[in-house]
Write a protein that holds these residues in place. Structure first.
Motif, PDB file in Angstrom:
ATOM      1  N   HIS A 279       0.746  -1.280  -0.263  1.00  0.00           N
ATOM      2  CA  HIS A 279       0.065   0.098  -0.131  1.00  0.00           C
ATOM      3  C   HIS A 279       0.784   1.194   0.052  1.00  0.00           C
ATOM      4  O   HIS A 279       1.739   1.395   0.677  1.00  0.00           O
TER       5      HIS A 279
ATOM      6  N   GLN B  87       2.811   9.355   1.408  1.00  0.00           N
ATOM      7  CA  GLN B  87       2.696   8.629   0.284  1.00  0.00           C
ATOM      8  C   GLN B  87       4.116   8.165   0.121  1.00  0.00           C
ATOM      9  O   GLN B  87       5.171   8.712  -0.286  1.00  0.00           O
TER      10      GLN B  87
ATOM     11  N   SER C  58      -3.898   2.511   2.137  1.00  0.00           N
ATOM     12  CA  SER C  58      -4.494   2.371   0.809  1.00  0.00           C
ATOM     13  C   SER C  58      -3.714   2.146  -0.321  1.00  0.00           C
ATOM     14  O   SER C  58      -2.363   2.591  -0.256  1.00  0.00           O
ATOM     15  N   HIS C  59      -4.252   1.504  -0.945  1.00  0.00           N
ATOM     16  CA  HIS C  59      -3.386   1.053  -2.302  1.00  0.00           C
ATOM     17  C   HIS C  59      -2.887   2.079  -3.147  1.00  0.00           C
ATOM     18  O   HIS C  59      -1.514   2.156  -3.458  1.00  0.00           O
ATOM     19  N   GLN C  60      -3.582   3.125  -3.639  1.00  0.00           N
ATOM     20  CA  GLN C  60      -3.360   4.029  -4.296  1.00  0.00           C
ATOM     21  C   GLN C  60      -2.466   5.215  -3.857  1.00  0.00           C
ATOM     22  O   GLN C  60      -2.612   5.409  -2.624  1.00  0.00           O
TER      23      GLN C  60
ATOM     24  N   TRP D 197      -6.226   9.783  -6.032  1.00  0.00           N
ATOM     25  CA  TRP D 197      -7.129   8.387  -6.250  1.00  0.00           C
ATOM     26  C   TRP D 197      -8.051   8.474  -5.166  1.00  0.00           C
ATOM     27  O   TRP D 197      -7.439   8.499  -3.850  1.00  0.00           O
TER      28      TRP D 197
ATOM     29  N   ASP E  86      -9.621   5.992  -2.793  1.00  0.00           N
ATOM     30  CA  ASP E  86      -9.575   4.587  -2.985  1.00  0.00           C
ATOM     31  C   ASP E  86      -9.854   4.182  -1.336  1.00  0.00           C
ATOM     32  O   ASP E  86      -9.858   5.182  -0.585  1.00  0.00           O
TER      33      ASP E  86
END
Lengths: 116, 113
Positions: free
Chosen positions: A29, A50, A95-97, A101, A103
């Protein structure tokens, strides 16, 4: 499958002590979020990563709060010189994105911090 | 700009229906619904995007009214396992705003046998 894990689950600190709360996000993630949840309230955003970059720390309540994610996976939220008003559940979500995004955020079970 | 949830609490008998509302004074980009049981992590239910259609998940569905900046969560034929606190988390778009979700104060749902 492995979800988001947090440790410790419970932490009791004396006022003035420093604490460190750990979050292990879901593997792979990109995004990681920290939230603070007071009793009977919804989660409140603290900070966003991020990968290893802290892109948003607008929710951190004071300069006593510090977060890091040095290798883009595990994150640590540190609170220096704890105060009674810091007592809350600290939730981590991943979260993955990445940014930009919409998500699903998957939450961990939280760390309940009690400052005496 | 915290979204407002209503009602604050609701008590139902098993098998009854419920509607939970989430309203914002600020233009919404997406609404995320979660259920949280005491002492546990919030569990994701669904996301509704601006311009998207009504979504459903078993007996739980939701709608997003862009004009009213409001989302509603529909629970039909409620089961005991539906008990918990329901939160809506709103996203206004990351540009110019925080990256995280802004959550309402929650709606407490109690299902009685």
């Amino acid at each position: 499958g492995a979800g988001v894990s947090q440790s410790p689950r419970y932490k009791v600190a004396k006022r003035g002590q420093d604490v460190a709360l750990r979050c292990d996000p879901i593997s792979g993630h990109v995004s990681l979020f920290w939230y603070q949840q007071a009793l009977g309230q919804g989660p409140e955003f603290l900070t966003y990563f991020q990968n290893e970059a802290q892109l948003d720390k607008s929710g951190l309540p004071s300069d006593r709060f510090f977060a890091e994610r040095p290798e883009g996976s595990v994150s640590t939220l540190k609170i220096q010189r704890t105060q009674q008003e810091d007592s809350a559940v600290y939730l981590c979500a991943s979260s993955h994105q990445g940014r930009g995004w919409t998500d699903t955020q998957y939450f961990g079970p939280g760390t309940r911090l009690t400052v005496l | 700009q915290q979204p407002v949830q209503s009602p604050q609490a609701v008590i139902l008998r098993e098998g009854e229906d419920a509607v939970i509302n989430c309203s914002s004074s600020k233009a919404l980009y997406s609404v995320h619904w979660y259920r949280q049981k005491h002492g546990e992590a919030p569990v994701f239910l669904m996301i509704l995007l601006k311009g998207g259609e009504q979504k459903g998940h078993e007996k739980i569905s939701a709608s997003f009214n862009e004009k009213k900046q409001q989302s509603s969560l529909y629970l039909t034929a409620s089961q005991l396992s539906y008990s918990g606190t329901y939160f809506c988390g709103t996203e206004f778009g990351w540009v110019g705003g925080a990256d995280g979700l802004t959550f309402g104060k929650g709606t407490h749902l109690i299902i009685q046998p």
